[in-house]
Design a protein around this motif. Structure first.
Motif, mmCIF file in Angstrom:
data_model
loop_
_atom_site.group_PDB
_atom_site.id
_atom_site.type_symbol
_atom_site.label_atom_id
_atom_site.label_comp_id
_atom_site.label_asym_id
_atom_site.label_seq_id
_atom_site.Cartn_x
_atom_site.Cartn_y
_atom_site.Cartn_z
ATOM 1 N N TYR A 135 0.702 -1.254 -0.113
ATOM 2 C CA TYR A 135 0.160 -0.050 0.022
ATOM 3 C C TYR A 135 1.009 1.108 -0.113
ATOM 4 O O TYR A 135 1.532 1.627 0.852
ATOM 5 N N ARG A 136 0.936 1.932 -1.060
ATOM 6 C CA ARG A 136 1.918 2.932 -1.275
ATOM 7 C C ARG A 136 1.333 4.220 -2.122
ATOM 8 O O ARG A 136 0.445 3.912 -2.627
ATOM 9 N N VAL A 137 2.213 5.109 -2.018
ATOM 10 C CA VAL A 137 1.930 6.400 -2.735
ATOM 11 C C VAL A 137 3.068 6.511 -3.850
ATOM 12 O O VAL A 137 4.163 6.267 -3.407
ATOM 13 N N ILE A 138 2.744 6.837 -5.158
ATOM 14 C CA ILE A 138 3.664 7.080 -5.988
ATOM 15 C C ILE A 138 3.746 8.556 -6.287
ATOM 16 O O ILE A 138 2.830 9.400 -6.484
ATOM 17 N N ASP A 139 5.058 9.083 -6.197
ATOM 18 C CA ASP A 139 5.611 10.345 -6.100
ATOM 19 C C ASP A 139 5.688 10.708 -7.418
ATOM 20 O O ASP A 139 6.488 10.371 -8.300
ATOM 21 N N VAL A 140 4.711 11.587 -7.872
ATOM 22 C CA VAL A 140 4.706 11.955 -9.413
ATOM 23 C C VAL A 140 4.906 13.605 -9.106
ATOM 24 O O VAL A 140 4.363 14.244 -8.237
ATOM 25 N N PRO A 141 5.680 14.058 -10.076
ATOM 26 C CA PRO A 141 5.713 15.577 -10.091
ATOM 27 C C PRO A 141 4.866 16.252 -10.805
ATOM 28 O O PRO A 141 3.910 15.612 -11.566
ATOM 29 N N TYR A 142 4.498 17.472 -10.695
ATOM 30 C CA TYR A 142 3.580 18.416 -11.125
ATOM 31 C C TYR A 142 2.031 17.881 -11.232
ATOM 32 O O TYR A 142 1.460 17.979 -12.212
ATOM 33 N N SER A 143 1.724 17.584 -10.115
ATOM 34 C CA SER A 143 0.690 17.248 -9.869
ATOM 35 C C SER A 143 -0.021 17.740 -8.471
ATOM 36 O O SER A 143 0.996 17.518 -7.391
ATOM 37 N N ASP A 144 -1.185 17.909 -8.262
ATOM 38 C CA ASP A 144 -1.612 18.265 -6.810
ATOM 39 C C ASP A 144 -2.011 17.090 -6.042
ATOM 40 O O ASP A 144 -2.525 17.173 -4.937
ATOM 41 N N HIS A 145 -2.136 15.856 -6.695
ATOM 42 C CA HIS A 145 -2.517 14.498 -6.274
ATOM 43 C C HIS A 145 -1.535 13.535 -6.551
ATOM 44 O O HIS A 145 -0.930 13.538 -7.774
ATOM 45 N N LYS A 146 -1.316 12.542 -5.578
ATOM 46 C CA LYS A 146 -0.511 11.573 -6.101
ATOM 47 C C LYS A 146 -1.149 10.106 -6.204
ATOM 48 O O LYS A 146 -2.002 10.044 -5.111
ATOM 49 N N PRO A 147 -0.828 9.276 -7.200
ATOM 50 C CA PRO A 147 -1.539 7.991 -7.222
ATOM 51 C C PRO A 147 -1.297 7.096 -5.901
ATOM 52 O O PRO A 147 -0.409 6.951 -5.340
ATOM 53 N N VAL A 148 -2.437 6.529 -5.523
ATOM 54 C CA VAL A 148 -2.390 5.402 -4.340
ATOM 55 C C VAL A 148 -2.631 4.025 -4.779
ATOM 56 O O VAL A 148 -3.462 3.873 -5.845
ATOM 57 N N VAL A 149 -1.439 3.350 -4.703
ATOM 58 C CA VAL A 149 -1.444 1.719 -5.122
ATOM 59 C C VAL A 149 -1.728 0.886 -4.129
ATOM 60 O O VAL A 149 -1.257 1.049 -2.900
ATOM 61 N N LEU A 150 -2.682 -0.160 -4.319
ATOM 62 C CA LEU A 150 -2.959 -1.133 -3.390
ATOM 63 C C LEU A 150 -2.891 -2.503 -4.034
ATOM 64 O O LEU A 150 -3.574 -2.832 -5.141
ATOM 65 N N ASP A 151 -2.021 -3.506 -3.643
ATOM 66 C CA ASP A 151 -1.878 -4.526 -4.160
ATOM 67 C C ASP A 151 -2.165 -5.647 -3.226
ATOM 68 O O ASP A 151 -1.799 -5.606 -1.877
ATOM 69 N N LEU A 152 -2.954 -6.588 -3.881
ATOM 70 C CA LEU A 152 -3.679 -7.589 -2.998
ATOM 71 C C LEU A 152 -3.388 -8.940 -3.525
ATOM 72 O O LEU A 152 -3.214 -9.322 -4.828
ATOM 73 N N ASP A 153 -3.488 -9.697 -2.630
ATOM 74 C CA ASP A 153 -3.370 -11.345 -3.095
ATOM 75 C C ASP A 153 -4.606 -12.103 -2.409
ATOM 76 O O ASP A 153 -5.039 -11.972 -1.340
ATOM 77 N N THR A 154 -5.137 -13.048 -3.242
ATOM 78 C CA THR A 154 -6.393 -13.765 -2.684
ATOM 79 C C THR A 154 -5.969 -14.973 -2.252
ATOM 80 O O THR A 154 -5.146 -15.547 -2.646
#
Length: 154
Positions: A135-154
């Motif tokens: 569960y992490r945030v991708i640090d992207v430049p030039y944006s007021d929001h950063k993508p949040v990523v969730l990796d799951l395993d079933t």
């Protein structure tokens, strides 16, 4: 509207200018917490301190400039403005972890603060069936929001 019995995905962008509206919008999401579900989006609210969010000081001095408090914080009935996320958590939505700030603003003079309004929440029944890998945030430049990523395993 009733939640689907198999899986529900909610993509939300709660009001950014009106805390009472944001809390009302969150109330439409609570009924989906009882089934298998995932809610993601710009909730425009941080998690409350009891759920791993930032401290909830009564004055918000040093956290949020005075001129922005009416937009981000709810009235005194909802201390700290965390009412929408607290409502979701009380209904059974869970955060898979604590995130660093996901949003800042383009104007470092008038809105220099950074906060975490972007979330991915899982229902408790879904958390019982999956394993959170990351569960992490991708640090992207030039944006007021950063993508949040969730990796799951079933």
């Amino acid at each position: 509207m009733r939640p689907h019995k198999w899986f529900s995905f909610l993509n939300a962008h709660l009001s950014y200018v009106h805390p009472p509206a944001r809390a009302h919008e969150a109330s439409f999401m609570t009924e989906y917490a009882g089934g298998l579900g995932l809610a993601a989006g710009d909730m425009n609210t941080s998690l409350p301190e009891w759920a791993g969010g930032p401290p909830d000081p009564g004055s918000w001095d040093g956290v949020l400039p005075r001129n922005l408090r009416s937009r981000h914080l709810a009235p005194p009935a909802a201390p700290g403005g965390f009412e929408p996320s607290a409502k979701l958590l009380r209904a059974g939505w869970r955060s898979p972890g604590v995130l660093p700030p996901t949003a800042g603003h383009w104007d470092p003079v008038n809105e220099p603060h950074h906060h975490t309004p972007d979330h991915i929440l899982l229902s408790e029944p879904l958390l019982d069936r999956v394993r959170v890998l990351d569960y992490r945030v991708i640090d992207v430049p030039y944006s007021d929001h950063k993508p949040v990523v969730l990796d799951l395993d079933t």
